[in-house]
Every structure is written in structure tokens, then in C-alpha cells.
Design a protein around this motif. Structure first.
Motif, PDB file in Angstrom:
ATOM      1  N   HIS A   8       0.855  -1.182   0.000  1.00 45.14           N
ATOM      2  CA  HIS A   8       0.000   0.000   0.000  1.00 45.14           C
ATOM      3  C   HIS A   8       0.898   1.243   0.000  1.00 45.14           C
ATOM      4  O   HIS A   8       2.112   1.127   0.170  1.00 45.14           O
ATOM      5  CB  HIS A   8      -0.974   0.010   1.178  1.00 45.14           C
ATOM      6  CG  HIS A   8      -0.346  -0.268   2.521  1.00 45.14           C
ATOM      7  ND1 HIS A   8      -1.061  -0.286   3.685  1.00 45.14           N
ATOM      8  CD2 HIS A   8       0.941  -0.530   2.882  1.00 45.14           C
ATOM      9  CE1 HIS A   8      -0.263  -0.550   4.705  1.00 45.14           C
ATOM     10  NE2 HIS A   8       0.944  -0.701   4.242  1.00 45.14           N
ATOM     11  N   SER A  53       0.722   3.538   2.165  1.00 44.42           N
ATOM     12  CA  SER A  53       0.810   4.081   3.533  1.00 44.42           C
ATOM     13  C   SER A  53       2.236   4.276   4.066  1.00 44.42           C
ATOM     14  O   SER A  53       2.467   5.233   4.817  1.00 44.42           O
ATOM     15  CB  SER A  53      -0.006   3.201   4.488  1.00 44.42           C
ATOM     16  OG  SER A  53      -1.346   3.129   4.046  1.00 44.42           O
ATOM     17  N   ARG A  58       0.445  -6.727  -4.634  1.00 43.88           N
ATOM     18  CA  ARG A  58      -0.060  -7.730  -3.686  1.00 43.88           C
ATOM     19  C   ARG A  58      -0.084  -9.100  -4.324  1.00 43.88           C
ATOM     20  O   ARG A  58      -0.422  -9.248  -5.495  1.00 43.88           O
ATOM     21  CB  ARG A  58      -1.471  -7.367  -3.222  1.00 43.88           C
ATOM     22  CG  ARG A  58      -1.413  -6.237  -2.207  1.00 43.88           C
ATOM     23  CD  ARG A  58      -2.701  -6.022  -1.493  1.00 43.88           C
ATOM     24  NE  ARG A  58      -2.727  -4.656  -0.995  1.00 43.88           N
ATOM     25  CZ  ARG A  58      -3.811  -4.031  -0.580  1.00 43.88           C
ATOM     26  NH1 ARG A  58      -4.979  -4.664  -0.608  1.00 43.88           N
ATOM     27  NH2 ARG A  58      -3.742  -2.795  -0.141  1.00 43.88           N
ATOM     28  N   GLN A 106      -2.531   3.320  -5.805  1.00 43.24           N
ATOM     29  CA  GLN A 106      -3.261   3.888  -4.673  1.00 43.24           C
ATOM     30  C   GLN A 106      -2.918   5.372  -4.605  1.00 43.24           C
ATOM     31  O   GLN A 106      -1.869   5.797  -5.098  1.00 43.24           O
ATOM     32  CB  GLN A 106      -2.840   3.235  -3.346  1.00 43.24           C
ATOM     33  CG  GLN A 106      -3.530   1.919  -3.073  1.00 43.24           C
ATOM     34  CD  GLN A 106      -3.323   1.460  -1.631  1.00 43.24           C
ATOM     35  OE1 GLN A 106      -2.462   1.953  -0.914  1.00 43.24           O
ATOM     36  NE2 GLN A 106      -4.130   0.488  -1.224  1.00 43.24           N
ATOM     37  N   GLU A 129      -2.614   7.871  -1.453  1.00 50.11           N
ATOM     38  CA  GLU A 129      -2.661   8.037  -0.013  1.00 50.11           C
ATOM     39  C   GLU A 129      -2.792   9.528   0.280  1.00 50.11           C
ATOM     40  O   GLU A 129      -2.314  10.354  -0.506  1.00 50.11           O
ATOM     41  CB  GLU A 129      -1.321   7.538   0.551  1.00 50.11           C
ATOM     42  CG  GLU A 129      -1.234   7.438   2.033  1.00 50.11           C
ATOM     43  CD  GLU A 129      -1.753   6.090   2.520  1.00 50.11           C
ATOM     44  OE1 GLU A 129      -1.972   5.204   1.669  1.00 50.11           O
ATOM     45  OE2 GLU A 129      -1.936   5.933   3.737  1.00 50.11           O
TER      46      GLU A 129
HETATM   47  N1  DAH Z   1      -3.466   1.292   3.317  1.00 49.87           N
HETATM   48  C1  DAH Z   1      -4.841   0.876   3.263  1.00 49.87           C
HETATM   49  C2  DAH Z   1      -4.977  -0.285   2.308  1.00 49.87           C
HETATM   50  O1  DAH Z   1      -4.115  -0.511   1.536  1.00 49.87           O
HETATM   51  C3  DAH Z   1      -5.744   2.002   2.834  1.00 49.87           C
HETATM   52  C4  DAH Z   1      -5.838   3.041   3.895  1.00 49.87           C
HETATM   53  C5  DAH Z   1      -6.805   2.993   4.850  1.00 49.87           C
HETATM   54  C6  DAH Z   1      -4.921   4.057   3.950  1.00 49.87           C
HETATM   55  C7  DAH Z   1      -6.920   3.928   5.840  1.00 49.87           C
HETATM   56  C8  DAH Z   1      -4.994   5.016   4.948  1.00 49.87           C
HETATM   57  C9  DAH Z   1      -6.004   4.932   5.880  1.00 49.87           C
HETATM   58  O2  DAH Z   1      -4.146   6.029   5.046  1.00 49.87           O
HETATM   59  O3  DAH Z   1      -6.094   5.872   6.852  1.00 49.87           O
HETATM   60  O4  DAH Z   1      -5.956  -0.966   2.346  1.00 49.87           O
END
Ligand code: DAH
Length: 340
Positions: A170, A172, A197, A211, A213
Motif C-alpha cells: 500500500h 501508507s 499484492r 493507490q 494516499e
Molecule cells: N493502506 C490501506 C490499504 O491498503 C488504505 C488506507 C486505509 C490508507 C486507511 C490510509 C487509511 O491512510 O487511513 O488498504
């Protein structure tokens, strides 16, 4: 003198016989080359009695100039003839229309990413990119998932042959990079990029996808800011009438955590299928940044708060255009790509 005259006649006759450029150049070597006939004739001067030298020299120079001029004219003519021949034997139709250049276009993924950038740029966000190959520490641990934490099961991970190095599951971990580089200053960024993934590829899951973020950190940042930001985004992206629904959820790196749905237009014939009859569609996950994550980024959770969100542009594209197979995005099938 007579020899000079004879040489001139002989040379001109030979020149008239030379049919093309190659033959002309051979002629030139024969008469003007280092051991050529003209040179030999010039060499005779030395052997003549003094009183004949001047007259012979003058005549030799005249012959030389005449032959040179004749050669140059013949060469020019031969070249023109060759050009004419090539033009008529291989005619070039200047009235033919040109070949149209095929026009490229942006991949649909690039198009939606740019739409997302534009919306968040208007909201004062900076765009920030970080690496796709990450350490286990940033992809999991710093996001409040120590080794063996069961939440890691939410991400089927590609591990590299280097221990502790993974393909990011992700975007993140980008949060940690931004916080570390911002050194305590307020943050308002989005982090777009590719994620990986270890999924069984199907119409609904791919092993790679984008994604975007989002991360906002500062004094007094609240859930109301998160809701306002997400609502503004959803309406710019999906239409000004869109309603936003917030459900509580769980992510290790946020507390509280939410998932955000939008209502799907009632007049869309795909509504029931897309929303499985509920009328609502999930567009992203979000929450208030967990204190442990702020600490991992070098921020003091007693002084600042933050919100974060993560969304999947491919999923949004599928919603917007009723695309029912996620695999189409990376197959490079022009029949698909040309529709955007
Ligand atoms: N990283 C999560 C995913 O890959 C998605 C996500 C959810 C990012 C909540 C965030 C968050 O910053 O606050 O499923």
C-alpha cells in the motif's frame, strides 16, 4: 604542338563516349591523374629547347583548361540525366495525401490520477512520491503492525529475496517518509503510486494497482477536517449531488478508522449491480493517524493530530465507466485503451 592538338582531340572524343559518371571519372583519371596523359604532356616542357618553351606551355595550359571545362560540363550533365532517370523510373506523386501520424493518448490510469491531483491541488495538497520497494519496517512496523501482528494478513505480500525488503502493499509507508522529511512541520500531501499484492488474479483483483494516499498532520486537525476533505473530493470526482456515508472500520494505522461510501446515482442502470442493491459504494479507507504512527514519523502525538486516507484509482475508474474487469488496465489491449 601537334601532339598537344592530337591529345585534345583524342580526349574530347573519349569524353563524348563516356556514358555515365563512373566512366567520366575514369576518363578524368586517365587524363588528369598523377600518371595521366595531361600531366605527361606538361612534363614535356622541360625537354624542349628554350625558345619553344613559352609557346608550348601556353598551348598546354589552353588544352588543360579546355579539357577541364569540358569534363565539368559533361559531369554536370551526367548527374542531371541520372536524376531525371531516377525521377521518371520511380515517380514520386506529390499529390498523395501524407501518412497520418497515429495520435497517442494518456492511459486511463494516468487520466484519473491527474484528475485526483487536480482536485487535491485545489485543496492545498502537495504531491509526494515515495519508493515502491520498501522495508518491512516501513510497510508494516512503523504503521503500528509489529512482526506477527495478525493485521498483516490484510495484505498478501510479495517478499523479495533480501530479508526485510518487500514490494509495498500500500502507499501508507509513504506517510512515514513524509513525516521524517518534514521534521515536525505541518503536512498536507497526497502520495500516489503503484502497489503490489500477492493475489490470485481475477476480474476483481490484480497483483499491481495504484493507490493515492493522503496525509494531513498539524495542530488541531480533527475528524471534521477529514470528513470535509473527503466530501469535497467525492463531489468533485463523482458529481456535486453525491452523498457521503461514513462507517466505522479498522486499520492498524488509524484510530478511529472509517470507510467512506458514496451514494450511486439513482438513474444509472448499473446501480443495483455495482452497489449490490444497497445504493452505496465504498471509495476509500481513512481515519485519524494512530499516535504510534505519528511517533514513528518523529511527531509528538500530544502536540499534533492528523488524518490519513487511502483510495484506489483503478476502482474509481471501474465505477465511473462501468468496467467489470480490473485486468484490462495492464493488458495493453488497444481496443480497451482507445475508449478513453
Ligand atoms: N493502506 C490501506 C490499504 O491498503 C488504505 C488506507 C486505509 C490508507 C486507511 C490510509 C487509511 O491512510 O487511513 O488498504
Amino acid at each position: 604542338m601537334d601532339e598537344l592538338k592530337a591529345l585534345e582531340q583524342q580526349a574530347l572524343a573519349a569524353l563524348a563516349q563516356a556514358a555515365d559518371e563512373t566512366k567520366l571519372r575514369e576518363w578524368n583519371t586517365e587524363y588528369f591523374g598523377d600518371s595521366g596523359k595531361m600531366k605527361a604532356a606538361m612534363g614535356q616542357i622541360g625537354k624542349l629547347p628554350k625558345d619553344q618553351k613559352a609557346a608550348y606551355g601556353a598551348e598546354a595550359n589552353r588544352v588543360k583548361a579546355a579539357l577541364t571545362a569540358a569534363y565539368e560540363a559533361a559531369l554536370k550533365e551526367a548527374k542531371e540525366k541520372a536524376l531525371q532517370a531516377s525521377l521518371t523510373s520511380n515517380p514520386y506523386d506529390v499529390t498523395l495525401p501524407g501518412r497520418p501520424r497515429t495520435r497517442g493518448r494518456l492511459h486511463p490510469a494516468t487520466q484519473i490520477l491527474r484528475q485526483i491531483y487536480a482536485i487535491f491541488a485545489d485543496l492545498g495538497f502537495q504531491i509526494y512520491r515515495t519508493r515502491e520497494v520498501e522495508t518491512d519496517k516501513l510497510n508494516f512496523e512503523d504503521l503500528n503492525m509489529p512482526a506477527h501482528h495478525p493485521a498483516r494478513d490484510m495484505w498478501d505480500t510479495f517478499f523479495t529475496t533480501t530479508p526485510g525488503v518487500v514490494l509495498r502493499t500500500h502507499t501508507s509507508p509513504g506517510q512515514i517518509h513524509v513525516m521524517k522529511e518534514s521534521g515536525g512541520k505541518p503536512i498536507r500531501v497526497i502520495l500516489p503510486g503503484m502497489c503490489y499484492r500477492n493475489e490470485a488474479i481475477s476480474t476483481r483483483s490484480e497483483i499491481q494497482f495504484h493507490q493515492v494516499e493522503g496525509l494531513v498532520v498539524g495542530e488541531g486537525v480533527t475528524m471534521a477536517d477529514l470528513k470535509g476533505t473527503i466530501t469535497a473530493f467525492a463531489r468533485r470526482m463523482f458529481g456535486p449531488e453525491r452523498q457521503v456515508r461514513i462507517r466505522s472500520s479498522y486499520f492498524p494505522f488509524t484510530e478511529p478508522s472509517i470507510e467512506v461510501d458514496i451514494d450511486w446515482p439513482k438513474d444509472d442502470p448499473n446501480r443495483d449491480r455495482l452497489t449490490k442493491g444497497t445504493g452505496w459504494l465504498e471509495i476509500l479507507g481513512a481515519g485519524m493517524v494512530h499516535p504510534n504512527v505519528l511517533r514513528a514519523g518523529g511527531y509528538d502525538p500530544d502536540k499534533v493530530t492528523g488524518f490519513a486516507f487511502g483510495m484506489g484509482p483503478q476502482r474509481m475508474l471501474m465505477l465511473k465507466h462501468a468496467i467489470d474487469d480490473i485486468r484490462l488496465f495492464w493488458q495493453n489491449d488497444l481496443r480497451f485503451l482507445r475508449q478513453f
